[in-house]
Scaffold this motif. Structure first.
Motif, mmCIF file in Angstrom:
data_model
loop_
_atom_site.group_PDB
_atom_site.id
_atom_site.type_symbol
_atom_site.label_atom_id
_atom_site.label_comp_id
_atom_site.label_asym_id
_atom_site.label_seq_id
_atom_site.Cartn_x
_atom_site.Cartn_y
_atom_site.Cartn_z
ATOM 1 N N ASN A 68 -13.976 -60.053 -12.296
ATOM 2 C CA ASN A 68 -12.736 -61.154 -13.602
ATOM 3 C C ASN A 68 -11.538 -60.577 -14.189
ATOM 4 N N LEU A 69 -11.097 -59.360 -12.623
ATOM 5 C CA LEU A 69 -9.997 -58.297 -12.767
ATOM 6 C C LEU A 69 -9.221 -59.484 -11.517
ATOM 7 N N GLU A 70 -7.616 -59.943 -11.716
ATOM 8 C CA GLU A 70 -6.852 -60.161 -11.062
ATOM 9 C C GLU A 70 -5.965 -59.016 -10.228
ATOM 10 N N ILE A 71 -5.571 -58.315 -9.328
ATOM 11 C CA ILE A 71 -5.196 -57.159 -8.635
ATOM 12 C C ILE A 71 -4.236 -57.499 -7.713
ATOM 13 N N GLU A 72 -3.157 -57.297 -8.316
ATOM 14 C CA GLU A 72 -2.327 -57.695 -7.498
ATOM 15 C C GLU A 72 -1.444 -56.406 -6.713
ATOM 16 N N TRP A 73 -0.663 -56.615 -5.854
ATOM 17 C CA TRP A 73 0.011 -55.273 -4.944
ATOM 18 C C TRP A 73 1.290 -55.220 -4.358
ATOM 19 N N PHE A 74 2.162 -54.312 -4.744
ATOM 20 C CA PHE A 74 3.344 -54.188 -4.091
ATOM 21 C C PHE A 74 3.251 -52.953 -3.734
ATOM 22 N N GLN A 75 3.470 -53.045 -1.904
ATOM 23 C CA GLN A 75 3.460 -52.101 -1.153
ATOM 24 C C GLN A 75 4.311 -52.415 -0.448
ATOM 25 N N GLY A 76 4.553 -50.302 -0.429
ATOM 26 C CA GLY A 76 6.062 -50.271 0.486
ATOM 27 C C GLY A 76 5.823 -48.689 1.242
ATOM 28 N N GLY A 77 6.599 -47.932 2.173
ATOM 29 C CA GLY A 77 7.091 -46.876 1.796
ATOM 30 C C GLY A 77 7.334 -45.958 0.428
ATOM 31 N N THR A 78 7.169 -44.497 0.039
ATOM 32 C CA THR A 78 7.541 -44.241 -1.010
ATOM 33 C C THR A 78 8.651 -44.250 -1.948
ATOM 34 N N GLU A 79 9.486 -43.871 -0.339
ATOM 35 C CA GLU A 79 10.852 -43.994 -1.236
ATOM 36 C C GLU A 79 11.103 -45.831 -2.034
ATOM 37 N N LYS A 80 10.329 -46.323 -0.938
ATOM 38 C CA LYS A 80 10.854 -47.901 -1.255
ATOM 39 C C LYS A 80 10.705 -48.093 -2.779
ATOM 40 N N VAL A 81 8.520 -47.881 -2.704
ATOM 41 C CA VAL A 81 8.460 -47.672 -4.328
ATOM 42 C C VAL A 81 9.197 -47.285 -5.080
ATOM 43 N N VAL A 82 9.581 -46.386 -4.860
ATOM 44 C CA VAL A 82 10.480 -44.959 -6.039
ATOM 45 C C VAL A 82 11.881 -46.367 -6.558
ATOM 46 N N THR A 83 12.574 -46.806 -5.378
ATOM 47 C CA THR A 83 13.735 -47.768 -6.070
ATOM 48 C C THR A 83 13.464 -48.255 -6.353
ATOM 49 N N LYS A 84 12.415 -49.188 -5.937
ATOM 50 C CA LYS A 84 12.004 -50.344 -7.311
ATOM 51 C C LYS A 84 12.024 -50.190 -8.853
ATOM 52 N N LEU A 85 10.942 -48.694 -8.698
ATOM 53 C CA LEU A 85 11.180 -48.184 -10.069
ATOM 54 C C LEU A 85 12.090 -48.078 -10.652
ATOM 55 N N THR A 86 12.703 -47.261 -10.066
ATOM 56 C CA THR A 86 13.934 -46.708 -10.739
ATOM 57 C C THR A 86 14.423 -47.984 -11.375
ATOM 58 N N GLY A 87 15.049 -48.862 -10.816
ATOM 59 C CA GLY A 87 15.434 -49.923 -11.366
ATOM 60 C C GLY A 87 15.004 -50.738 -12.469
ATOM 61 N N GLU A 88 13.893 -50.581 -12.307
ATOM 62 C CA GLU A 88 13.102 -51.018 -13.723
ATOM 63 C C GLU A 88 13.242 -50.075 -14.353
ATOM 64 N N ILE A 89 12.373 -49.155 -14.449
ATOM 65 C CA ILE A 89 12.885 -48.250 -15.341
ATOM 66 C C ILE A 89 14.414 -48.412 -16.476
ATOM 67 N N GLU A 90 15.290 -48.848 -15.579
ATOM 68 C CA GLU A 90 16.775 -48.096 -16.302
ATOM 69 C C GLU A 90 16.643 -50.010 -16.664
ATOM 70 N N ALA A 91 15.780 -50.557 -16.406
ATOM 71 C CA ALA A 91 16.337 -51.708 -16.469
ATOM 72 C C ALA A 91 15.357 -52.175 -18.395
ATOM 73 N N ASN A 92 13.919 -51.351 -18.720
ATOM 74 C CA ASN A 92 13.259 -51.180 -19.585
ATOM 75 C C ASN A 92 12.740 -52.072 -18.944
ATOM 76 N N LYS A 93 11.217 -52.323 -17.642
ATOM 77 C CA LYS A 93 10.641 -53.805 -17.457
ATOM 78 C C LYS A 93 9.783 -53.327 -16.506
ATOM 79 N N ILE A 94 9.064 -52.117 -16.447
ATOM 80 C CA ILE A 94 8.391 -51.528 -15.327
ATOM 81 C C ILE A 94 6.952 -52.014 -15.514
ATOM 82 N N GLY A 95 6.954 -52.548 -14.271
ATOM 83 C CA GLY A 95 6.469 -53.967 -13.606
ATOM 84 C C GLY A 95 4.364 -53.049 -13.345
ATOM 85 N N ALA A 96 4.337 -51.984 -12.931
ATOM 86 C CA ALA A 96 3.850 -51.627 -12.387
ATOM 87 C C ALA A 96 2.462 -51.301 -13.621
ATOM 88 N N ASP A 97 1.397 -51.131 -13.426
ATOM 89 C CA ASP A 97 -0.127 -50.546 -14.292
ATOM 90 C C ASP A 97 0.058 -48.887 -13.859
#
Length: 345
Positions: A68-97
């Motif tokens: 009953n759980l819908e699992i979504e993925w964002f996949q990329g090299g570590t640095e790509k993921v880190v870059t995405k997270l860095t922007g989300e952290i600055e915007a206070n909108k982290i998309g990852a659980d």
């Protein structure tokens, strides 16, 4: 007659009351039981550097465990993921659980920013690679090794150590992934420069080292014979060798770069109970068997190594001693030094 009816009514009410007590007090018990059977529901977002084909292979097992759980993925090299997270952290909108990337030092940075949830998962007791506080736990072991093309290099002539790559016979025949893009390559760069000094990489460059975008690029060019040898992830070589490609792993005598890639939950998760359940599943024997099917080593001792690989204990004793805190603090300096000393300007 009325008296008998009253007695019957009272007995019926008592029966209902007893039934409610034994079944967990009515509808509430039914709802609670249903929740336990069904498990977590809603949506869960995982950010990861695990290869896409591994994600696809593990989806059925996750669906079976969490129907009953819908699992979504964002996949990329570590640095790509880190870059995405860095922007989300600055915007206070982290998309990852949940976060599952290769570089353990990044988790120390997130911990310092008070972004990770402390969670001592039940299956964590069976895992050796973990922080004392419970903010992150190793979920897969990736190893950076040396590989060679068996059509171009005889086993007796293959390099036996990282230092062997400085031999002139490998001139213009060596490659490694870009540490500015790959988390495992970054850890390798940090480990080797710490052990041998930056002089080692300057000598590699002088010997014709080529830097490719990622492990898969190195893998593909080893297969085609564009390179004879490469610094690369063990899992890439094991997978392709099993498909019949002319590749073989060397576990360097001077050390393997062992990367115990962690899993963590963000405090900002909108579905914390689901995140906890999924993390605990990844650390279970079933979850770790899925990791091994992806050609990575398990963080548990009761799970066999991937096909074609020796037991982790046969080479872990000579692994490089990686200072994760130092890497976290010197992240940008390490990358900038590599860029200046090794990358073509």
């Amino acid at each position: 007659m009325k008296k008998k009816f009253k007695i019957f009514t009272i007995l019926a009410m008592l029966s209902c009351l007893l039934l409610a007590l034994f079944t967990g007090c009515g509808n509430q018990a039914t709802d609670d039981t249903k929740k336990k059977v069904e498990g977590p529901s809603g949506k869960l977002m995982i950010y990861t550097s695990i290869y896409p084909d591994i994600i696809q292979s593990v989806k059925p097992a996750l669906k079976k465990a969490f129907p009953n759980l819908e699992i979504e993925w964002f996949q990329g090299g570590t640095e790509k993921v880190v870059t995405k997270l860095t922007g989300e952290i600055e915007a206070n909108k982290i998309g990852a659980d949940l976060l599952m990337v290769a570089d353990p030092s990044y988790y120390l940075t997130l911990e310092d920013q008070y972004l990770l949830l402390k969670y001592d998962a039940p299956n964590r007791k069976d895992v050796e690679s973990k922080d004392a506080e419970g903010y992150w736990t190793g979920v897969r072991i990736s190893n950076m090794i040396i590989a060679y093309n068996t059509n171009k290099v005889k086993e007796e002539d293959a390099p036996k150590s990282f230092k062997d790559l400085l031999d002139p016979k490998w001139k213009d025949k060596i490659a490694m992934p870009n540490p500015l893009l790959s988390g495992t390559a970054f850890v390798t760069t940090a480990a080797l420069s710490d052990a041998f000094g930056w002089d080692y990489f300057e000598k590699l460059k002088a010997n014709g080292l080529k830097v490719e975008d990622g492990n898969s690029k190195v893998q593909n060019k080893l297969i085609t014979g564009e390179y004879d040898v490469g610094i690369i992830l063990e899992e890439n070589i094991l997978k392709m060798a099993a498909k019949g490609e002319p590749l073989k792993v060397v576990y360097p005598e001077d050390g393997v770069v062992v990367v115990p890639s962690p899993i963590s939950i963000f405090k900002t998760s909108q579905n914390i109970e689901a995140a906890k359940a999924v993390e605990n599943w990844w650390l279970s024997k079933e979850g770790q068997e899925a990791i091994v099917k992806g050609w990575m080593h398990s963080v548990r001792k009761d799970v066999t190594p991937p096909k074609g690989a020796p037991e982790f204990s046969t080479f872990s004793g000579r692994a490089f001693k990686v200072n994760w805190a130092k890497i976290a603090n010197d992240n940008e300096t390490i990358k900038e030094t590599f860029r200046n000393k090794v990358m073509d300007n």
